[in-house]
Design an enzyme around this catalytic site. Structure first.
Site, PDB file in Angstrom:
ATOM      1  N   ASP A   1       0.864  -1.178   0.000  1.00  0.00           N
ATOM      2  CA  ASP A   1       0.000   0.000   0.000  1.00  0.00           C
ATOM      3  C   ASP A   1       0.902   1.230   0.000  1.00  0.00           C
ATOM      4  O   ASP A   1       2.053   1.164   0.429  1.00  0.00           O
ATOM      5  CB  ASP A   1      -0.897  -0.001   1.244  1.00  0.00           C
ATOM      6  CG  ASP A   1      -1.986   1.063   1.216  1.00  0.00           C
ATOM      7  OD1 ASP A   1      -2.179   1.695   0.159  1.00  0.00           O
ATOM      8  OD2 ASP A   1      -2.645   1.246   2.256  1.00  0.00           O
ATOM      9  N   HIS A   2       0.384   2.323  -0.495  1.00  0.00           N
ATOM     10  CA  HIS A   2       1.080   3.594  -0.362  1.00  0.00           C
ATOM     11  C   HIS A   2       0.742   4.184   1.004  1.00  0.00           C
ATOM     12  O   HIS A   2      -0.439   4.290   1.348  1.00  0.00           O
ATOM     13  CB  HIS A   2       0.657   4.565  -1.462  1.00  0.00           C
ATOM     14  CG  HIS A   2       1.086   4.142  -2.826  1.00  0.00           C
ATOM     15  ND1 HIS A   2       0.387   4.465  -3.974  1.00  0.00           N
ATOM     16  CD2 HIS A   2       2.156   3.420  -3.249  1.00  0.00           C
ATOM     17  CE1 HIS A   2       1.008   3.971  -5.034  1.00  0.00           C
ATOM     18  NE2 HIS A   2       2.075   3.320  -4.614  1.00  0.00           N
TER      19      HIS A   2
ATOM     20  N   TRP B   1      -5.147   4.368   0.456  1.00  0.00           N
ATOM     21  CA  TRP B   1      -6.218   3.544  -0.115  1.00  0.00           C
ATOM     22  C   TRP B   1      -5.799   2.908  -1.431  1.00  0.00           C
ATOM     23  O   TRP B   1      -6.611   2.764  -2.347  1.00  0.00           O
ATOM     24  CB  TRP B   1      -7.505   4.369  -0.278  1.00  0.00           C
ATOM     25  CG  TRP B   1      -7.893   5.091   0.967  1.00  0.00           C
ATOM     26  CD1 TRP B   1      -8.319   4.539   2.150  1.00  0.00           C
ATOM     27  CD2 TRP B   1      -7.877   6.503   1.177  1.00  0.00           C
ATOM     28  NE1 TRP B   1      -8.566   5.524   3.079  1.00  0.00           N
ATOM     29  CE2 TRP B   1      -8.293   6.741   2.506  1.00  0.00           C
ATOM     30  CE3 TRP B   1      -7.543   7.593   0.380  1.00  0.00           C
ATOM     31  CZ2 TRP B   1      -8.400   8.024   3.053  1.00  0.00           C
ATOM     32  CZ3 TRP B   1      -7.639   8.872   0.915  1.00  0.00           C
ATOM     33  CH2 TRP B   1      -8.069   9.074   2.232  1.00  0.00           C
ATOM     34  N   HIS B   2      -4.546   2.491  -1.526  1.00  0.00           N
ATOM     35  CA  HIS B   2      -4.038   1.831  -2.728  1.00  0.00           C
ATOM     36  C   HIS B   2      -3.624   0.401  -2.404  1.00  0.00           C
ATOM     37  O   HIS B   2      -2.550  -0.068  -2.776  1.00  0.00           O
ATOM     38  CB  HIS B   2      -2.858   2.623  -3.310  1.00  0.00           C
ATOM     39  CG  HIS B   2      -3.227   4.001  -3.743  1.00  0.00           C
ATOM     40  ND1 HIS B   2      -2.292   5.000  -3.960  1.00  0.00           N
ATOM     41  CD2 HIS B   2      -4.447   4.558  -4.008  1.00  0.00           C
ATOM     42  CE1 HIS B   2      -2.916   6.103  -4.325  1.00  0.00           C
ATOM     43  NE2 HIS B   2      -4.220   5.858  -4.369  1.00  0.00           N
ATOM     44  N   GLN B   3      -4.503  -0.320  -1.713  1.00  0.00           N
ATOM     45  CA  GLN B   3      -4.235  -1.693  -1.298  1.00  0.00           C
ATOM     46  C   GLN B   3      -4.075  -2.584  -2.528  1.00  0.00           C
ATOM     47  O   GLN B   3      -4.887  -2.516  -3.450  1.00  0.00           O
ATOM     48  CB  GLN B   3      -5.384  -2.200  -0.413  1.00  0.00           C
ATOM     49  CG  GLN B   3      -5.636  -1.348   0.822  1.00  0.00           C
ATOM     50  CD  GLN B   3      -6.726  -0.302   0.654  1.00  0.00           C
ATOM     51  OE1 GLN B   3      -7.006   0.139  -0.457  1.00  0.00           O
ATOM     52  NE2 GLN B   3      -7.354   0.106   1.748  1.00  0.00           N
TER      53      GLN B   3
END
Length: 539
Positions: free
Chosen positions: A324-325, A476-478
């Site tokens: 994730d980021h 929110w970049h899972q």
């Protein structure tokens, strides 16, 4: 299909869609040609491309409900969806590297998935990301040249023409933020003073080199969200061959031996099954895709047996490689004169290198025209409402987490070990990114927008590291929990087929070998387009 010429925003078309879908849901079939599980970014693309063929009967299944609500349609209201019924409300386990904080991990639970609740930024990934995908998969169809051709085909770009890198007339409406808040171009000038090149376009040349700064590319028009679902699926929902089933929870893939033949779902308080004549596509996201695989007997054999799940295919990489980021939510300045947020409230960005000897950018910062802070630093510093933020994020994380089952009950929560900031290099990169943001935020170019720096102030050493760990949050970049590749921990091959299982493919961010540089909506469209082309070529 002609996208922009379709009168899909009219009340008459909306009425036709509602009536057609009501009829289709009242007469559900036991079998469909293709079943696409999840209406998020990639799933919408796959379902839309399949449904263009009127000879194919397509079922698109979504656990959430309608996207026709103000929180989705109003571009400036995106953050009001967090923590609502349109959010899966996942939560990571307490993490000692975040001072034992258990960070929330929002994910879209609504028609359109994440692209219906996100910040609408179109970030295509660095050119090196796509060449890495090609190297890992052994397939040049994933390389930057191939991906760039797809981007040109699908975009409806409204900015400065660039025949080599941008396209027009496609299903994805994109423009540079219109009429931005004056603080956005001021931030670009401040970034330029730090040696960054200021680009006219966030994508294109900027995503092929060492980074730079630009106004953001956004999927919004006249203050309204232009989601991927609305671009690919909604224009086809008046057709008789596309059924979109909402409020339906996919429980597991139905298998006959080692072939996927359908899905079992929970709908209206009952369990029922649908068969797939050709293939099942999982597009449930980086959490629910591995969960569904494991509940179906596909995953690490030892973990499955621990929950008394019969093993169909031993794939130890399912749920592993989680990425994730991570951003620092806590670099905040009070406005000298309050400014109302415009567009998506995040109108400028820069990609840069935390260390000058890096080959490619490893950090990305967004301007937020409102105060954004984690609960911990919010309580400590109490930022005023009339404030703005710089959000430095890590786009090349070295930390790797995992997703595992807590039980064999599909309704029980997952165990999500985010592993955020477990690698010291990640912490140091964010510490340096915070320092850069402070220089930008306190620069002469932004002085007219600053009454005072709210936080973090002039911290250093362990104090600043502690601040970073307390302010760290997801972007929110899972992704990456069912990665594409050729090693023992790969879950899908270059054509997104699940290893060892016929008739089952995955199309979502979980297949990424590593998370792309920047927001992941655009790369997820590429993933959907890649599978759509493979399935439609098959006929």
């Amino acid at each position: 299909m002609t996208y922009r010429s379709c009168a899909t925003d009219t009340p008459e078309f909306s009425r036709r869609v509602a009536e057609n879908q009501r009829q289709l849901k009242n007469h559900l079939h036991d079998a469909y040609d293709y079943i696409v599980c999840g209406s998020g970014t990639s799933g919408s693309v796959v379902a839309g491309r399949l449904a263009e063929n009127l000879n194919l009967r397509v079922l698109l299944i979504e656990a959430g409900g309608s996207d026709d609500v103000p929180g989705v349609t109003d571009a400036g209201a995106w953050f009001t969806n967090l923590g609502t019924e349109r959010d899966w409300q996942f939560q990571a386990q307490p993490n000692p590297h975040l001072n034992d904080r258990a960070i929330p991990l929002s994910m879209g639970k609504v028609l359109g998935g994440g692209a219906s609740i996100n910040v609408m930024v179109w970030s295509r990934g660095h050119s090196s990301d796509w060449d890495y995908f090609a190297s890992e998969s052994g397939d040049p169809a994933w390389n930057y040249a191939s991906t760039l051709a797809t981007y040109r085909r699908i975009e409806d770009w409204q900015g400065t023409p660039d025949a080599m890198r941008r396209g027009t007339g496609g299903p994805v409406f994109i423009q540079p933020v219109p009429d931005p808040n004056p603080i956005a171009p001021a931030m670009l000038r401040a970034a330029g003073e730090q040696g960054m090149t200021i680009f006219d376009d966030q994508n294109g040349v900027m995503m092929e080199g060492p980074g730079g700064a630009a106004l953001t590319n956004v999927c919004l028009e006249n203050g309204r969200r232009r989601s991927i679902f609305r671009g690919y699926v909604y224009p086809l929902m008046a057709q008789p061959n596309l059924t979109v089933l909402t409020h339906t929870h996919v429980l597991r893939v139905l298998l006959e031996g080692k072939r996927a033949v359908g899905v079992e779902v929970f709908q209206d308080g009952k369990i029922r099954s649908f068969k797939a004549r050709h293939e099942v596509v999982l597009s449930l996201g980086a959490f629910n895709t591995p969960k569904t695989l494991m509940l179906s007997g596909i995953g690490n054999a030892r973990q499955l047996l621990r929950h008394a799940i019969p093993v169909v295919q031993d794939l130890p990489g399912v749920g592993q490689n989680y990425q994730d980021h991570i951003m620092v939510s806590g670099c905040i300045w009070e406005y000298e004169q309050p400014q109302a947020p415009r567009n998506n409230a995040g109108e400028s960005t820069f990609l840069w290198k935390s260390e000058p000897d890096l080959d490619v950018p490893d950090i990305q910062t967004f301007l937020a025209e409102l105060p954004i802070a984690s609960a911990e630093v919010q309580a400590e510093f109490d930022p005023p409402a009339a404030a703005w933020s710089l959000l430095p994020g890590l786009v090349r994380p070295k930390s790797r987490g995992s997703v595992t089952l807590s039980s064999a009950n599909p309704m029980d929560p997952l165990v999500i070990d985010s592993a955020a900031l477990t690698e010291p290099e990640d912490v140091q990169a964010l510490v340096r990114a915070v320092g850069l943001c402070r220089e930008i935020g306190n620069s002469a170019s932004l002085s007219s927008f600053v009454r005072r720096e709210v936080m973090p102030g002039s911290m250093a050493g362990t104090q600043l590291e502690t601040f970073v760990r307390n302010a760290a949050s997801t972007v929110w970049h899972q992704s990456c929990t069912a990665k594409m590749g050729r090693d023992a921990f790969s879950v899908v091959d270059s054509q997104l087929r699940v290893y060892g299982i016929e008739g089952l493919r995955i199309a979502d961010a979980s297949i990424m070998p590593r998370v792309t540089t920047g927001n992941i909506m655009a790369p997820c469209v590429i993933i959907g387009e890649r599978l759509g082309s493979l399935l439609t070529c098959r006929g």
